[in-house]
Structures are given as C-alpha cells and as structure tokens.
Design a protein around this motif. Structure first.
Motif, PDB file in Angstrom:
ATOM      1  N   SER A 148       0.821  -1.207   0.000  1.00 33.66           N
ATOM      2  CA  SER A 148       0.000   0.000   0.000  1.00 33.66           C
ATOM      3  C   SER A 148       0.862   1.266   0.000  1.00 33.66           C
ATOM      4  CB  SER A 148      -0.911  -0.021   1.241  1.00 33.66           C
ATOM      5  OG  SER A 148      -1.592   1.190   1.369  1.00 33.66           O
ATOM      6  N   LEU A 149       1.870   1.303   0.872  1.00 32.44           N
ATOM      7  CA  LEU A 149       2.743   2.479   0.946  1.00 32.44           C
ATOM      8  C   LEU A 149       3.549   2.661  -0.337  1.00 32.44           C
ATOM      9  CD1 LEU A 149       4.070   2.157   4.592  1.00 32.44           C
ATOM     10  CD2 LEU A 149       2.608   3.967   3.694  1.00 32.44           C
ATOM     11  N   THR A 151       2.902   1.448  -3.402  1.00 32.65           N
ATOM     12  CA  THR A 151       2.021   1.762  -4.526  1.00 32.65           C
ATOM     13  C   THR A 151       1.571   3.224  -4.452  1.00 32.65           C
ATOM     14  OG1 THR A 151       1.245  -0.531  -4.546  1.00 32.65           O
ATOM     15  CG2 THR A 151      -0.092   1.101  -5.738  1.00 32.65           C
ATOM     16  N   GLY A 152       1.181   3.657  -3.288  1.00 32.19           N
ATOM     17  CA  GLY A 152       0.758   5.061  -3.127  1.00 32.19           C
ATOM     18  C   GLY A 152       1.906   6.017  -3.415  1.00 32.19           C
ATOM     19  N   GLY A 153       3.109   5.678  -3.012  1.00 35.68           N
ATOM     20  CA  GLY A 153       4.261   6.522  -3.275  1.00 35.68           C
ATOM     21  C   GLY A 153       4.632   6.552  -4.731  1.00 35.68           C
ATOM     22  N   LEU A 155       2.569   5.905  -7.352  1.00 31.71           N
ATOM     23  CA  LEU A 155       1.542   6.596  -8.124  1.00 31.71           C
ATOM     24  C   LEU A 155       1.660   8.110  -7.957  1.00 31.71           C
ATOM     25  CD1 LEU A 155      -1.573   4.292  -7.654  1.00 31.71           C
ATOM     26  CD2 LEU A 155      -0.142   4.570  -9.674  1.00 31.71           C
ATOM     27  N   LYS A 156       1.974   8.578  -6.775  1.00 33.61           N
ATOM     28  CA  LYS A 156       2.147   9.998  -6.518  1.00 33.61           C
ATOM     29  C   LYS A 156       3.338  10.536  -7.298  1.00 33.61           C
ATOM     30  CE  LYS A 156       1.766  13.848  -4.058  1.00 33.61           C
ATOM     31  NZ  LYS A 156       0.800  14.818  -4.408  1.00 33.61           N
ATOM     32  N   GLN A 159       2.515  10.753 -11.245  1.00 34.67           N
ATOM     33  CA  GLN A 159       1.426  11.631 -11.698  1.00 34.67           C
ATOM     34  C   GLN A 159       1.839  13.074 -11.712  1.00 34.67           C
ATOM     35  OE1 GLN A 159      -1.936  10.733  -9.249  1.00 34.67           O
ATOM     36  NE2 GLN A 159      -2.454   8.941 -10.432  1.00 34.67           N
TER      37      GLN A 159
END
Length: 159
Positions: A148-149, A151-153, A155-156, A159
C-alpha cells in the motif's frame, strides 16, 4: 642593560598569537552535554534492571534477567551473542554517567557513538524477537501495508 623597546610595549600583555604560550587545560564539555550524559547513563542502567518484556500477567523479564537467567523462555528468546552484547547497555550507562560527571573532553563523540551502537543493537533485538514470535497472518498484514505504501508513493511520483 636597557631594552630597545619603548616603555608602552613593555607594559602591554602578550598577544594571543605570540610565540610564548602557556600550557592550556583541555576545555570541559558544556554543562548541558554533561547533564545529558548523566541522565542518559542513569536511564540506561535503570532501564536495564526494569522489565523489558511482559507476557501478560505470566512473566516480566528485565534486560538483566535476559542476560543471566537460566530460564528456558529467557534462553530461547535471546541467543548467546545477544546476551553478551546486552552487557553493553549497563557498561555504557555507567561510562556515560562517570564521564558526564567528570567532564570527559570527548563526551560528545562518546554520546553519539553509544547512542548509535545501542540503537542498532536494540533494533536488532526487537526485530529478532518480533520475527520469533510472529506468524504468517501478521507477516501478510505487514506485506499488505508495505504494498500500500509503495504503490501510493509510486503513483504519486508518476502523476
């Protein structure tokens, strides 16, 4: 025998950059550094004899007990190398206590070195105990959190 220097030069104190120097004492550390060393030493020694691990109401085990105990649980939780390294905690505490009280000139480096060594050792012990007492379910939860961490990092960042 008369000197060639004028009287005004004879009466002036020697300049700091003069070739004649008096032996100077080593500068003692600041009182805050010394106080921090004494407090650190007291906390290390005090914490070593207080409980480190508590298993509900069944058992409380201090660092000292983990190091010297013949208890099977204590022996299985901490290996022989770790037991030997645990002696660094009270030895470092006493050293910092004495050096802080006496104003050891290398106190800042002693504090930094002791803090780093014991922090790394503490993390190794905690991670070792964590690995020994956890099971598959908790590892899957940790893996899910890491995915989760990451993937979120990622994607951020893209983008």
């Amino acid at each position: 025998m008369a000197s060639d220097a004028p009287d005004s030069e004879k009466l002036q104190p020697q300049q700091e950059n003069s070739p004649v120097t008096t032996p100077s004492k080593k500068k003692r550390p600041d009182w805050r550094l010394r106080a921090g060393s004494v407090v650190s030493g007291l906390l290390l020694v005090g914490g070593f004899v207080l409980p480190w691990v508590q298993l509900g109401e069944v058992a409380r085990v201090s660092g000292l007990e983990l190091m010297i105990s013949d208890n099977v649980l204590a022996r299985s939780a901490v290996g022989p190398l770790q037991r030997g390294l645990m002696s660094l905690v009270p030895l470092t505490g006493v050293t910092l206590l004495v050096w802080g009280g006496r104003g050891f000139p290398g106190l800042r480096w002693a504090l930094l070195g002791a803090g780093l060594v014991l922090l790394v050792f503490g993390l190794v012990v905690v991670l070792t105990i964590f690995v020994q007492v956890t099971s598959l379910g908790l590892w899957l939860v940790v893996a899910g959190l890491l995915v989760s961490l990451i993937t979120g990092g990622l994607l951020k960042a893209t983008q």
